[in-house]
Structure formats: structure tokens, C-alpha cells
Design a protein around this motif. Structure first.
Motif, PDB file in Angstrom:
ATOM      1  N   MET A 137      -0.200  41.855  48.333  1.00  0.00           N
ATOM      2  CA  MET A 137       0.862  42.650  47.730  1.00  0.00           C
ATOM      3  C   MET A 137       2.217  41.937  47.777  1.00  0.00           C
ATOM      4  O   MET A 137       2.940  41.922  46.765  1.00  0.00           O
ATOM      5  CB  MET A 137       0.927  44.029  48.399  1.00  0.00           C
ATOM      6  N   ARG A 204      -8.892  47.720  52.785  1.00  0.00           N
ATOM      7  CA  ARG A 204      -7.985  48.065  53.887  1.00  0.00           C
ATOM      8  C   ARG A 204      -7.217  46.842  54.358  1.00  0.00           C
ATOM      9  O   ARG A 204      -6.030  46.930  54.678  1.00  0.00           O
ATOM     10  CB  ARG A 204      -8.772  48.674  55.041  1.00  0.00           C
ATOM     11  N   SER A 206      -6.259  44.381  52.564  1.00  0.00           N
ATOM     12  CA  SER A 206      -5.268  43.982  51.562  1.00  0.00           C
ATOM     13  C   SER A 206      -4.033  44.878  51.567  1.00  0.00           C
ATOM     14  O   SER A 206      -3.039  44.554  50.897  1.00  0.00           O
ATOM     15  CB  SER A 206      -5.902  44.010  50.167  1.00  0.00           C
ATOM     16  N   GLN A 207      -4.060  45.969  52.290  1.00  0.00           N
ATOM     17  CA  GLN A 207      -2.919  46.878  52.342  1.00  0.00           C
ATOM     18  C   GLN A 207      -1.949  46.471  53.453  1.00  0.00           C
ATOM     19  O   GLN A 207      -2.355  45.896  54.468  1.00  0.00           O
ATOM     20  CB  GLN A 207      -3.395  48.315  52.579  1.00  0.00           C
ATOM     21  N   ARG A 212      -1.320  51.827  55.679  1.00  0.00           N
ATOM     22  CA  ARG A 212      -2.735  52.135  55.773  1.00  0.00           C
ATOM     23  C   ARG A 212      -2.945  53.574  56.230  1.00  0.00           C
ATOM     24  O   ARG A 212      -2.213  54.097  57.068  1.00  0.00           O
ATOM     25  CB  ARG A 212      -3.428  51.184  56.750  1.00  0.00           C
TER      26      ARG A 212
END
Length: 224
Positions: A137, A204, A206-207, A212
Motif C-alpha cells: 500500500m 492480512r 498486505s494490510q 488490520r
């Protein structure tokens, strides 16, 4: 005192007591009525009829979203302004409580994708690691900002993004296999696993950690 009837028979069943002012004579209709009514003087109603009279008819459940919305509008019209404000405040409080319990990891309030001990174990594995996938992100934001810079900078940023994406794919494959292996070792009787469990771990990871849900229970480096 017994009275002798004609023929000399003495039958007490045919004996009648003359009526007086204090005790009027009983008639056959009165005797039948006394036998038909007991105690409260009326027949006992059926349970179904009594409940229907007490509760009233129950409206059927709405079949469509439009019908449910119309019912809510009708219910709001029947309430005063203060009652509507109190109901709205109660709904907000309930929603906030449900969200807080979901973030805390209470099984009852979790989404279906997050329920179960296997998914909780996978979340702990992901949260205890520093994942390269977690940069996805922030790097996407850098790529968007580079569009306003010169073409030379855009070329270097795009090349760096391709390299990072390649490394993230490799790490995602490794992460999926690792969590499946550890989940089978910890829960040998569970049927959860395969691509779905690996993808759950990848998403999860990648967050951003603070975003989260449910919130992490362990920190980087903690034993799971």
C-alpha cells in the motif's frame, strides 16, 4: 322426617324440600347449569385462543428490502422526535460495541472469514512477522505521486515497483505454504487449508498493521 308415599314406598330420591323465602326451589335447568360451569363460571379458553387475544396477530416478516424500509419509515413516523433520537443513539452505541468486540477478536462478533481457531492462529503467525508484502500500500501511494513528476523519475519508480511486486509474489507464495504447514501441524484434524488459507494470510500481511481487523494480539518477533 320421612313422608310415606302411596303404596308404602320410602324413596328418598323423590323427596323434595319445599321452597321457602330463604332457599328457593332448584329447577332442572339450574342443576344442569351448575354441572356445566365450574369454579369461575365460564369454560376455560384454549391456550392458542388465549395467546392470540393477549399478543395479537404477528406481522409476517418482510420479503424484500423495499418492504423492510417502508416498515422502518412507518415505525419512525409513529415515534416522537425524542424517541427517534434515543433509538438512533442506541443503534450507534450497539454498532460501536459490536465493532469494538470484533476488533478485540471475540468469536461471536467476527466476520465469517475470520472465525475459527485456525484463522486466529494464522493471524498470529502473520502479525508476528515483518512482511515485505506490507509495503504494498505505501508503494502504491508512491507510484501515484510519481505520476506528477518528470518522466525520468517515473521510469525509475515504475522499475522499482515491478521489482518489489516480483519479490512480494515470491514472499506471498512462501507465506501461504508456511501457514498451511504450521496449521496442519497445530490442527491435524482441521479441514481448513489450501489456497484459501494462504490467500487469507497474504491479504492480512498486505494490510497496514494498525488497520488490520481483528487487531493483532502479538507483535513482531513474539513467539506463537
Amino acid at each position: 322426617m320421612k313422608l310415606l308415599r302411596r303404596g308404602g314406598s320410602d324413596d328418598s330420591a323423590d323427596h323434595q324440600v319445599p321452597a321457602t323465602e330463604d332457599s328457593p326451589a332448584a329447577t332442572p335447568d339450574d342443576s344442569a347449569s351448575a354441572k356445566a360451569t365450574t369454579g369461575k363460571g365460564r369454560p376455560t379458553p384454549k391456550r392458542r385462543d388465549a395467546e392470540n387475544r393477549r399478543r395479537g396477530p404477528v406481522a409476517p416478516a418482510p420479503l424484500t428490502t423495499k418492504e423492510a424500509r417502508e416498515r422502518r419509515k412507518a415505525a419512525r413516523k409513529s415515534q416522537s422526535k425524542e424517541e427517534r433520537k434515543a433509538a438512533a443513539a442506541q443503534r450507534r452505541a450497539d454498532a460501536s460495541e459490536r465493532r469494538n468486540r470484533m476488533l478485540a477478536g471475540e468469536e461471536k462478533y467476527l466476520l465469517p472469514r475470520d472465525r475459527g481457531p485456525v484463522r486466529a492462529y494464522v493471524r498470529d503467525i502473520v502479525d508476528s512477522r515483518r512482511n515485505l508484502v506490507g509495503l504494498f500500500m505505501p508503494l502504491a501511494l508512491v507510484l501515484i505521486m510519481s505520476m506528477f513528476l518528470g518522466p525520468v523519475v517515473q521510469q525509475y519508480v515504475t522499475l522499482a515497483m515491478f521489482v518489489m511486486m516480483f519479490l512480494m509474489i515470491i514472499e506471498g507464495i512462501y507465506l501461504g505454504r508456511m501457514v498451511n504447514k504450521k496449521a496442519r501441524e497445530r490442527f491435524p484434524d482441521s479441514t481448513a487449508g489450501g489456497f484459501g488459507l494462504g490467500w487469507y494470510a497474504f491479504v492480512r500481511a498486505s494490510q497496514i498493521k494498525k488497520l488490520r481487523a481483528p487487531l493483532p494480539r502479538v507483535g513482531p518477533g513474539d513467539a506463537v
